[in-house]
Design a protein around this motif. Structure first.
Motif, PDB file in Angstrom:
ATOM      1  N   GLU A  92       1.095  -1.153  -0.360  1.00  0.00           N
ATOM      2  CA  GLU A  92       0.117  -0.431   0.044  1.00  0.00           C
ATOM      3  C   GLU A  92       0.780   1.542   0.104  1.00  0.00           C
ATOM      4  OE1 GLU A  92      -1.902  -0.322   3.859  1.00  0.00           O
ATOM      5  OE2 GLU A  92      -3.473  -2.226   2.517  1.00  0.00           O
ATOM      6  N   PRO A  93       0.644   2.549  -0.256  1.00  0.00           N
ATOM      7  CA  PRO A  93       1.062   3.986   0.270  1.00  0.00           C
ATOM      8  C   PRO A  93       1.645   3.287   1.314  1.00  0.00           C
ATOM      9  CG  PRO A  93      -0.925   3.795  -0.999  1.00  0.00           C
ATOM     10  CD  PRO A  93      -1.283   2.938  -1.125  1.00  0.00           C
ATOM     11  N   ILE A  94       2.638   4.035   1.126  1.00  0.00           N
ATOM     12  CA  ILE A  94       3.397   4.692   2.828  1.00  0.00           C
ATOM     13  C   ILE A  94       3.269   6.047   3.490  1.00  0.00           C
ATOM     14  CG2 ILE A  94       5.669   4.273   4.296  1.00  0.00           C
ATOM     15  CD1 ILE A  94       6.808   2.848   2.033  1.00  0.00           C
ATOM     16  N   TYR A  95       2.098   5.738   4.553  1.00  0.00           N
ATOM     17  CA  TYR A  95       1.816   6.860   4.882  1.00  0.00           C
ATOM     18  C   TYR A  95       2.794   7.648   5.910  1.00  0.00           C
ATOM     19  CZ  TYR A  95      -0.613  10.034   8.052  1.00  0.00           C
ATOM     20  OH  TYR A  95      -1.843  11.075   8.518  1.00  0.00           O
ATOM     21  N   LEU A  96       3.623   8.785   6.212  1.00  0.00           N
ATOM     22  CA  LEU A  96       4.999   8.500   7.244  1.00  0.00           C
ATOM     23  C   LEU A  96       4.309  10.293   7.948  1.00  0.00           C
ATOM     24  CD1 LEU A  96       6.886   9.314   4.161  1.00  0.00           C
ATOM     25  CD2 LEU A  96       6.732   7.465   6.112  1.00  0.00           C
ATOM     26  N   GLY A  97       2.430  10.545   8.214  1.00  0.00           N
ATOM     27  CA  GLY A  97       2.305  11.102   9.392  1.00  0.00           C
ATOM     28  C   GLY A  97       3.073  13.001   8.856  1.00  0.00           C
ATOM     29  N   ASN A  98       3.260  13.075   9.838  1.00  0.00           N
ATOM     30  CA  ASN A  98       4.221  14.320   9.823  1.00  0.00           C
ATOM     31  C   ASN A  98       5.312  14.896   9.505  1.00  0.00           C
ATOM     32  OD1 ASN A  98       4.369  17.375  12.184  1.00  0.00           O
ATOM     33  ND2 ASN A  98       2.973  17.027  10.853  1.00  0.00           N
ATOM     34  N   SER A  99       5.973  13.009   9.091  1.00  0.00           N
ATOM     35  CA  SER A  99       7.696  13.449   9.021  1.00  0.00           C
ATOM     36  C   SER A  99       8.431  14.056   8.193  1.00  0.00           C
ATOM     37  CB  SER A  99       8.240  11.789   9.966  1.00  0.00           C
ATOM     38  OG  SER A  99       9.106  12.126   9.861  1.00  0.00           O
ATOM     39  N   GLY A 100       8.591  15.428   7.842  1.00  0.00           N
ATOM     40  CA  GLY A 100       9.428  16.068   7.205  1.00  0.00           C
ATOM     41  C   GLY A 100      11.114  14.522   6.509  1.00  0.00           C
ATOM     42  N   THR A 101      11.414  14.246   7.535  1.00  0.00           N
ATOM     43  CA  THR A 101      13.291  13.579   7.412  1.00  0.00           C
ATOM     44  C   THR A 101      11.878  12.274   6.970  1.00  0.00           C
ATOM     45  OG1 THR A 101      13.564  14.580   9.484  1.00  0.00           O
ATOM     46  CG2 THR A 101      14.474  12.627   9.184  1.00  0.00           C
ATOM     47  N   SER A 102      11.115  11.961   7.452  1.00  0.00           N
ATOM     48  CA  SER A 102      11.198  10.146   6.754  1.00  0.00           C
ATOM     49  C   SER A 102      11.163  10.243   5.221  1.00  0.00           C
ATOM     50  CB  SER A 102       9.822   9.444   7.441  1.00  0.00           C
ATOM     51  OG  SER A 102       9.322   9.313   8.581  1.00  0.00           O
ATOM     52  N   MET A 103      10.057  11.541   4.794  1.00  0.00           N
ATOM     53  CA  MET A 103       9.340  11.784   3.736  1.00  0.00           C
ATOM     54  C   MET A 103      11.089  11.744   2.457  1.00  0.00           C
ATOM     55  SD  MET A 103       6.249  13.373   1.302  1.00  0.00           S
ATOM     56  CE  MET A 103       5.107  12.652   1.815  1.00  0.00           C
ATOM     57  N   ARG A 104      11.277  13.181   3.135  1.00  0.00           N
ATOM     58  CA  ARG A 104      12.825  13.398   2.263  1.00  0.00           C
ATOM     59  C   ARG A 104      13.584  12.515   1.871  1.00  0.00           C
ATOM     60  NH1 ARG A 104      12.563  19.136   4.325  1.00  0.00           N
ATOM     61  NH2 ARG A 104      10.587  20.178   3.057  1.00  0.00           N
ATOM     62  N   LEU A 105      14.415  11.650   2.740  1.00  0.00           N
ATOM     63  CA  LEU A 105      15.023  10.258   3.330  1.00  0.00           C
ATOM     64  C   LEU A 105      14.502   9.053   2.391  1.00  0.00           C
ATOM     65  CD1 LEU A 105      16.412  12.512   5.522  1.00  0.00           C
ATOM     66  CD2 LEU A 105      17.424  10.739   6.597  1.00  0.00           C
ATOM     67  N   LEU A 106      13.633   8.940   2.874  1.00  0.00           N
ATOM     68  CA  LEU A 106      12.990   8.055   2.144  1.00  0.00           C
ATOM     69  C   LEU A 106      12.873   8.295   0.058  1.00  0.00           C
ATOM     70  CD1 LEU A 106      10.152   6.127   4.501  1.00  0.00           C
ATOM     71  CD2 LEU A 106      12.180   5.289   3.721  1.00  0.00           C
ATOM     72  N   SER A 107      12.388   9.326   0.140  1.00  0.00           N
ATOM     73  CA  SER A 107      12.778   8.962  -1.521  1.00  0.00           C
ATOM     74  C   SER A 107      14.416   8.851  -2.103  1.00  0.00           C
ATOM     75  CB  SER A 107      12.138  10.864  -1.263  1.00  0.00           C
ATOM     76  OG  SER A 107      12.921  11.716  -1.025  1.00  0.00           O
ATOM     77  N   GLY A 108      14.480   9.383  -1.528  1.00  0.00           N
ATOM     78  CA  GLY A 108      16.191   8.708  -2.140  1.00  0.00           C
ATOM     79  C   GLY A 108      16.574   7.503  -2.290  1.00  0.00           C
ATOM     80  N   LEU A 109      16.212   6.662  -1.185  1.00  0.00           N
ATOM     81  CA  LEU A 109      16.078   5.900  -0.874  1.00  0.00           C
ATOM     82  C   LEU A 109      15.493   4.992  -1.181  1.00  0.00           C
ATOM     83  CD1 LEU A 109      16.579   4.089   2.377  1.00  0.00           C
ATOM     84  CD2 LEU A 109      15.808   2.976   1.404  1.00  0.00           C
ATOM     85  N   LEU A 110      14.130   5.080  -1.841  1.00  0.00           N
ATOM     86  CA  LEU A 110      13.317   4.465  -2.946  1.00  0.00           C
ATOM     87  C   LEU A 110      13.892   4.282  -4.026  1.00  0.00           C
ATOM     88  CD1 LEU A 110      10.330   4.463  -0.866  1.00  0.00           C
ATOM     89  CD2 LEU A 110      11.913   2.643  -0.409  1.00  0.00           C
ATOM     90  N   ALA A 111      14.088   5.337  -5.208  1.00  0.00           N
ATOM     91  CA  ALA A 111      14.048   6.158  -6.200  1.00  0.00           C
ATOM     92  C   ALA A 111      15.453   4.607  -6.750  1.00  0.00           C
ATOM     93  CB  ALA A 111      14.564   6.600  -6.117  1.00  0.00           C
ATOM     94  N   GLY A 112      16.129   4.215  -6.054  1.00  0.00           N
ATOM     95  CA  GLY A 112      16.758   3.151  -6.662  1.00  0.00           C
ATOM     96  C   GLY A 112      16.394   1.632  -6.598  1.00  0.00           C
ATOM     97  N   GLN A 113      15.207   1.943  -5.993  1.00  0.00           N
ATOM     98  CA  GLN A 113      15.043   0.244  -5.649  1.00  0.00           C
ATOM     99  C   GLN A 113      14.073  -0.231  -7.087  1.00  0.00           C
ATOM    100  OE1 GLN A 113      15.302  -0.976  -2.597  1.00  0.00           O
ATOM    101  NE2 GLN A 113      16.082   0.538  -1.792  1.00  0.00           N
ATOM    102  N   LYS A 114      14.036  -1.333  -6.998  1.00  0.00           N
ATOM    103  CA  LYS A 114      13.267  -2.056  -8.689  1.00  0.00           C
ATOM    104  C   LYS A 114      11.690  -2.097  -8.138  1.00  0.00           C
ATOM    105  CE  LYS A 114      17.422  -5.122  -9.006  1.00  0.00           C
ATOM    106  NZ  LYS A 114      18.311  -5.618  -7.649  1.00  0.00           N
ATOM    107  N   PHE A 115      11.692  -1.530  -6.916  1.00  0.00           N
ATOM    108  CA  PHE A 115      10.094  -1.502  -7.230  1.00  0.00           C
ATOM    109  C   PHE A 115       9.402  -0.352  -7.059  1.00  0.00           C
ATOM    110  CE2 PHE A 115      11.432  -2.413  -3.004  1.00  0.00           C
ATOM    111  CZ  PHE A 115      11.540  -0.748  -2.285  1.00  0.00           C
TER     112      PHE A 115
END
Ligand code: S3P
Length: 439
Positions: A92-115
């Motif tokens: 499902e979509p990943i819900y990150l609540g209020n957390s800017g750190t989660s969203m900005r860091l994860l966008s980098g980490l997820l951009a290079g995944q195979k999914f």
């Protein structure tokens, strides 16, 4: 969090802060411990993990990508790392609540995944600027769609492999730097980031702690992609951003004498201590030591007569999360305090320049917002009712103002204090603040 509007703090005027306490774990380090532990090889043990909503959002995100994580139980977390290539597509979509750190860091980490993946957040997070990470990530080959305003939800098309790149950051942001370094793990060749001013360096220190080579030269940090992280043990120190409320509270309230134990004093985070000392605060760093690559100390703070100052601009990125409570210190100081060069405060969990100026004015303080800061004339703080706009640090800053107010201070919209400081009310009560939480 949809309960946001229902929690109200009421603080009776006066009191002082005495005793010893340990504030909850560092939020930035807690996020990164989950991220790096998940993509490491082997089992990572964490102690002192912050059990606040933001860090829990990161923890749940990695569970949703198939990582087995035990805890948190009294700050203890065990992560069974899956290695750099071992994350699985979230259902499902990943819900990150209020957390800017989660969203900005994860966008980098997820951009290079195979999914592919989708990142969503609450109302505040969904209005925060994401182009600051999307633009440099697109230079690395990332495909991420945001709204027309450049905000979440973010639809990430996993690319399998990105291309390393160099980026000169136009703003001093640890979130942007960390996002690109995490993307760089999934990139061919080198990824390097230059920062215009020093920002928190937990990602660099922790990558090194996970045995991943990081090269640093002046303001440039470089990594080579597609290596491996080896699991490690992490002892998360207390969060200096949470300690900040007590550093100010004990400074402004007469007869205070407080020791904050085991607080992280990484030099990229100690702007609050430098600023308060420039204002005349009585702060001592005791028992300084290194814990897992991060400097830690017990901090003793006693009441002092604070003076207004011109805050040196170079300290702004080193105290970026502490300005709500620094404005309270300024309101209690003798004379004028001037902050400039802090336009970033307008795009935090709330517009912290406007929201703090509005609240201070309600409490009778002469606080004039400017485009990039504020001018605060120190004087008396009266009682009154202020709104935190769902911003945890605004809520806690006004609670601390109660120590010097002449009437009771009511603060609305406080549920998000749980994003960074669960137990704030109980802890401050124990130390001497007359505060109740209702709703
Ligand atoms: C953080 C970096 C800072 C800070 C935030 C946490 C981090 O944001 O305000 O609370 O953990 O990297 P910016 O990098 O956007 O200044």
């Amino acid at each position: 969090m949809n309960m946001t509007e229902s929690i109200t703090f009421t603080v009776q005027p006066g009191g002082y802060l005495q005793g010893q306490m340990r504030v909850p774990g560092d939020k930035s380090i807690s996020h990164r411990s989950i991220m790096l532990g998940s993509i490491a090889e082997g089992v990572t043990h964490i102690t002192g993990f912050l059990e606040g909503e933001d860090a829990l959002a990161t923890l749940r995100a990695f569970q949703a990508m198939g990582v087995q994580i035990e805890g948190p139980d009294k700050g203890v977390v065990t992560i069974h790392g899956v290695g750099l290539g071992g994350l699985q597509a979230p259902k499902e979509p990943i819900y990150l609540g209020n957390s800017g750190t989660s969203m900005r860091l994860l966008s980098g980490l997820l951009a290079g995944q195979k999914f592919d993946s989708v990142l969503t957040g609450d109302k505040s997070l969904s209005s925060r600027p994401m182009r600051r990470v999307l633009n440099p990530l697109s230079c690395m080959g990332a495909k991420i769609e945001a709204t027309a305003e450049g905000t979440a939800p973010l639809h990430i098309q996993g690319q399998g492999l990105l291309q390393g790149a160099h980026y000169d950051m136009p703003i001093a942001s640890a979130q942007v730097k960390s996002c690109l370094l995490l993307a760089g793990l999934y990139a061919s060749g080198e990824t390097s980031v230059a920062e215009p001013a020093p920002t928190r360096d937990h990602t660099e220190r922790m990558l090194a702690g996970f045995s991943y080579p990081v090269r640093q030269k002046a303001n440039l940090v470089t990594i080579t992609g597609q290596g491996r992280l080896a699991a490690t043990d992490i002892d998360v120190p207390g969060d200096i951003s949470s300690a900040a409320f007590f550093l100010v509270g004990a400074s402004i309230a007469k007869n205070s004498d407080l020791t904050l134990q085991h607080v992280g004093i990484n030099p990229t985070r100690t702007g609050i201590i430098d600023i308060l000392k420039l204002m005349g605060a009585n702060i001592e760093l005791l028992n300084q030591r290194l814990v897992g690559g991060e400097p830690v100390a017990d901090i003793r703070v006693q009441s002092a007569d604070l003076q207004g100052i011109v805050i040196p601009e170079e300290l702004v990125p080193l105290a970026i999360d502490e300005f709500p409570v620094i404005f309270i210190a300024a309101a209690c100081a003798q004379g004028k305090t001037i902050l400039t060069g802090a336009e970033e405060l307008r795009v935090k969990e709330s517009d912290r320049i406007q929201v703090m100026a509005d609240g201070l004015q309600v409490l009778g303080v002469d606080a004039q917002p400017t485009d990039d800061g504020m001018v605060v004339q120190g004087g008396e703080i009266s009682g009154g009712e202020v709104i935190s706009h769902g911003d945890h640090r605004i809520a806690m800053a006004f609670a601390i103002a109660g120590l010097k107010a002449t009437g009771h201070v009511v603060i609305r919209d406080c549920a998000n204090v749980n994003t960074s400081f669960p137990g704030f009310v109980a802890m401050t009560q124990r130390l001497g603040l007359d505060i109740v939480s209702e709703g």
